[in-house]
Design an enzyme around this catalytic site. Structure first.
Site, PDB file in Angstrom:
ATOM      1  N   CYS A 140       4.641  14.204   0.044  1.00  0.00           N
ATOM      2  CA  CYS A 140       3.340  14.501  -0.580  1.00  0.00           C
ATOM      3  C   CYS A 140       2.744  15.824  -0.117  1.00  0.00           C
ATOM      4  O   CYS A 140       1.724  16.260  -0.650  1.00  0.00           O
ATOM      5  CB  CYS A 140       2.374  13.363  -0.301  1.00  0.00           C
ATOM      6  N   HIS A 182      -4.273  15.552  -0.777  1.00  0.00           N
ATOM      7  CA  HIS A 182      -3.340  14.710  -1.535  1.00  0.00           C
ATOM      8  C   HIS A 182      -4.049  13.401  -1.880  1.00  0.00           C
ATOM      9  O   HIS A 182      -4.632  12.749  -1.013  1.00  0.00           O
ATOM     10  CB  HIS A 182      -2.094  14.461  -0.676  1.00  0.00           C
ATOM     11  N   ASN A 210      -1.019   7.288  -6.865  1.00  0.00           N
ATOM     12  CA  ASN A 210      -0.504   8.273  -5.904  1.00  0.00           C
ATOM     13  C   ASN A 210       0.738   8.913  -6.526  1.00  0.00           C
ATOM     14  O   ASN A 210       1.771   8.265  -6.663  1.00  0.00           O
ATOM     15  CB  ASN A 210      -0.166   7.551  -4.598  1.00  0.00           C
TER      16      ASN A 210
HETATM   17  O1  UT7 Z   1       1.338   9.312  -0.227  1.00  0.00           O
HETATM   18  C1  UT7 Z   1       1.951   9.042   0.970  1.00  0.00           C
HETATM   19  C2  UT7 Z   1       1.000   8.571   1.943  1.00  0.00           C
HETATM   20  N1  UT7 Z   1       0.686   7.177   1.715  1.00  0.00           N
HETATM   21  C3  UT7 Z   1      -0.502   6.752   1.999  1.00  0.00           C
HETATM   22  O2  UT7 Z   1      -1.330   7.523   2.383  1.00  0.00           O
HETATM   23  C4  UT7 Z   1      -0.773   5.260   1.953  1.00  0.00           C
HETATM   24  C5  UT7 Z   1      -1.559   4.894   3.168  1.00  0.00           C
HETATM   25  N2  UT7 Z   1      -1.907   3.458   3.260  1.00  0.00           N
HETATM   26  C6  UT7 Z   1      -2.691   2.867   2.372  1.00  0.00           C
HETATM   27  O3  UT7 Z   1      -3.108   3.442   1.382  1.00  0.00           O
HETATM   28  C7  UT7 Z   1      -3.126   1.458   2.679  1.00  0.00           C
HETATM   29  O4  UT7 Z   1      -2.634   1.100   3.953  1.00  0.00           O
HETATM   30  C8  UT7 Z   1      -2.645   0.400   1.642  1.00  0.00           C
HETATM   31  C9  UT7 Z   1      -3.402   0.591   0.355  1.00  0.00           C
HETATM   32  C10 UT7 Z   1      -1.141   0.532   1.432  1.00  0.00           C
HETATM   33  C11 UT7 Z   1      -2.946  -1.002   2.158  1.00  0.00           C
HETATM   34  O5  UT7 Z   1      -4.353  -1.124   2.434  1.00  0.00           O
HETATM   35  P1  UT7 Z   1      -4.836  -1.708   3.826  1.00  0.00           P
HETATM   36  O6  UT7 Z   1      -6.302  -1.779   3.758  1.00  0.00           O
HETATM   37  O7  UT7 Z   1      -4.217  -0.881   4.921  1.00  0.00           O
HETATM   38  O8  UT7 Z   1      -4.267  -3.168   3.780  1.00  0.00           O
HETATM   39  P2  UT7 Z   1      -3.362  -3.903   4.871  1.00  0.00           P
HETATM   40  O9  UT7 Z   1      -1.959  -3.376   4.818  1.00  0.00           O
HETATM   41  O10 UT7 Z   1      -4.071  -3.875   6.183  1.00  0.00           O
HETATM   42  O11 UT7 Z   1      -3.357  -5.363   4.288  1.00  0.00           O
HETATM   43  C12 UT7 Z   1      -4.542  -6.181   4.274  1.00  0.00           C
HETATM   44  C13 UT7 Z   1      -4.220  -7.494   3.594  1.00  0.00           C
HETATM   45  C14 UT7 Z   1      -2.919  -8.128   4.089  1.00  0.00           C
HETATM   46  O12 UT7 Z   1      -3.106  -9.517   4.121  1.00  0.00           O
HETATM   47  P3  UT7 Z   1      -3.371 -10.265   5.546  1.00  0.00           P
HETATM   48  O13 UT7 Z   1      -2.199  -9.925   6.397  1.00  0.00           O
HETATM   49  O14 UT7 Z   1      -4.661  -9.665   6.055  1.00  0.00           O
HETATM   50  O15 UT7 Z   1      -3.476 -11.696   5.143  1.00  0.00           O
HETATM   51  C15 UT7 Z   1      -1.920  -7.803   3.019  1.00  0.00           C
HETATM   52  O16 UT7 Z   1      -0.870  -8.731   2.922  1.00  0.00           O
HETATM   53  O17 UT7 Z   1      -4.024  -7.265   2.183  1.00  0.00           O
HETATM   54  C16 UT7 Z   1      -2.781  -7.857   1.781  1.00  0.00           C
HETATM   55  N3  UT7 Z   1      -2.249  -7.050   0.678  1.00  0.00           N
HETATM   56  C17 UT7 Z   1      -2.618  -7.241  -0.596  1.00  0.00           C
HETATM   57  N4  UT7 Z   1      -3.444  -8.107  -1.181  1.00  0.00           N
HETATM   58  C18 UT7 Z   1      -3.605  -8.020  -2.508  1.00  0.00           C
HETATM   59  C19 UT7 Z   1      -1.385  -6.010   0.748  1.00  0.00           C
HETATM   60  N5  UT7 Z   1      -1.167  -5.529  -0.495  1.00  0.00           N
HETATM   61  C20 UT7 Z   1      -1.911  -6.272  -1.332  1.00  0.00           C
HETATM   62  C21 UT7 Z   1      -2.107  -6.237  -2.717  1.00  0.00           C
HETATM   63  N6  UT7 Z   1      -2.956  -7.126  -3.270  1.00  0.00           N
HETATM   64  N7  UT7 Z   1      -1.503  -5.344  -3.516  1.00  0.00           N
END
Ligand code: UT7
Length: 332
Positions: A120, A257, A287
């Site tokens: 990215c 980005h 993204n």
């Molecule tokens: O372009 C390259 C660079 N990439 C990025 O910059 C991406 C960076 N990371 C992110 O954007 C975020 O970390 C995500 C959007 C991928 C995830 O958001 P988050 O707030 O960090 O969520 P998390 O991984 O801490 O997950 C929180 C909860 C989890 O459930 P538990 O373990 O708390 O029960 C996940 O299993 O959300 C759950 N979860 C979802 N729930 C509904 C993860 N994905 C989903 C989903 N829908 N799609």
């Protein structure tokens, strides 16, 4: 690496973009994986993304983005002397996308063509390379394209990644101009130890000595990438601006980005940039990695938010972990 570019002789002079026709909404994703429109919007700021057709590849999107640039700015392609394509999703490992785009646009036989791989951050790296080629008088007109068909490497059974990514291309023309150069100062940083947190497997079975999932799909530890992205930008941006005697408050616009709106909010609140000064393309396109910054710039221009003379900070960051921030004057 940090560099002042006091003698830049390169001006960004034209921009064009292209997105595939098919729209994939958050509601569509609710039918594929256990997720919800509310969760996706609240955690990422993304409402929908575009998905390439089965027979549509990164080089196809590149050609259309350049055609859009030509149409918008009446540019002559005959005297382009280099094409740089940033992509993590090339049609093939080789030949390069750039060589195929060169062929399909009918560019001069003496024009160079190269793909760069910096996830990215690649589009901003490409801009810096174009500036270097022009300022060192090796080239006079360079096309820089950021393009992805990330849907081809997205696992649509993995809800943690499939809600994020989309397909798109953006192209800019950088040309020799010593009177109104665009490039002011840049900083690039790399942390290869974080490579394991965001990858797509290729021919090796490990990254940094650690075993990886070899399914040819994008794998991400979102929480780690989130933290590294925020930490890196907060650490690198204020000193970059300070070297020019500037503070974040002096920027007219910030174009990071477009990965996730919460990453950008976290960075802006820590370094003091109001969110009204941010251009963000992921709301409608997801993204799009290499394409996200040119998409945001073109839509910002068309909406009248980005104007000639604006002081703009571009920040690319992603898999590697790599980052490049470049301060420019908008010159279109
Ligand atoms: O372009 C390259 C660079 N990439 C990025 O910059 C991406 C960076 N990371 C992110 O954007 C975020 O970390 C995500 C959007 C991928 C995830 O958001 P988050 O707030 O960090 O969520 P998390 O991984 O801490 O997950 C929180 C909860 C989890 O459930 P538990 O373990 O708390 O029960 C996940 O299993 O959300 C759950 N979860 C979802 N729930 C509904 C993860 N994905 C989903 C989903 N829908 N799609």
């Amino acid at each position: 690496m940090t560099s002042a570019i006091p003698v830049s002789q390169a001006r960004i002079s034209a921009i064009g973009t292209h997105v595939p026709e098919r729209v994939l909404t958050n509601r569509d994703l609710e039918r594929l994986v256990e997720t919800s429109d509310e969760w996706i919007v609240q955690r990422t700021g993304i409402h929908e993304r575009r998905i390439a057709a089965n027979d549509e590849f990164t080089s196809d999107l590149c050609v259309k983005a350049v055609e859009n640039l030509v149409e918008r700015h009446q540019v002559r392609l005959a005297d382009i002397d280099f094409v740089i394509v940033s992509t993590a999703t090339p049609d093939a490992p080789f030949p390069s996308v750039a060589s195929q785009v060169h062929h399909r646009l009918g560019l001069s036989r003496t024009a160079g063509a190269i793909d760069i791989s910096a996830a990215c951050a690649g589009f901003v790296h490409g801009l810096n390379m174009a500036n270097a080629l022009i300022t060192s008088e090796q080239c006079r007109k360079v096309l820089v394209i950021g393009a992805e068909t990330l849907s081809k490497i997205t696992d649509y059974t993995d809800r943690t990644t499939c809600i994020l990514f989309g397909d798109a291309a953006g192209a800019v023309l950088v040309e020799h101009d010593s009177k109104e150069p665009s490039f002011i100062r840049s900083v690039s940083t790399t942390d290869g130890s974080a490579g394991i947190h965001l990858y797509c497997s290729g021919i090796a079975d490990r990254i940094g000595g650690k075993p990886i999932l070899r399914n040819g799909k994008l794998v991400q530890n979102g929480r780690e990438v989130f933290k590294i992205a925020v930490h890196t930008l907060v650490r690198e941006i204020p000193p970059l601006l300070a070297e020019e005697g500037l503070t974040p408050g002096d920027l007219d616009l910030f174009v990071p980005h477009s990965a996730n709106i919460r990453i950008i909010e976290a960075v802006c609140s820590r370094i003091g940039i109001p969110m009204e000064k941010v251009l963000f393309s992921a709301t409608r396109y997801g993204n799009t990695s290499s394409a996200s910054i040119p998409l945001a710039l073109k839509d910002g221009m068309d909406a009248g938010k980005l104007k000639r003379g604006d002081l703009v900070l571009l920040s690319g960051f992603g898999g590697g972990f790599v980052h490049t921030s470049t301060l420019i004057r908008w010159t279109i």
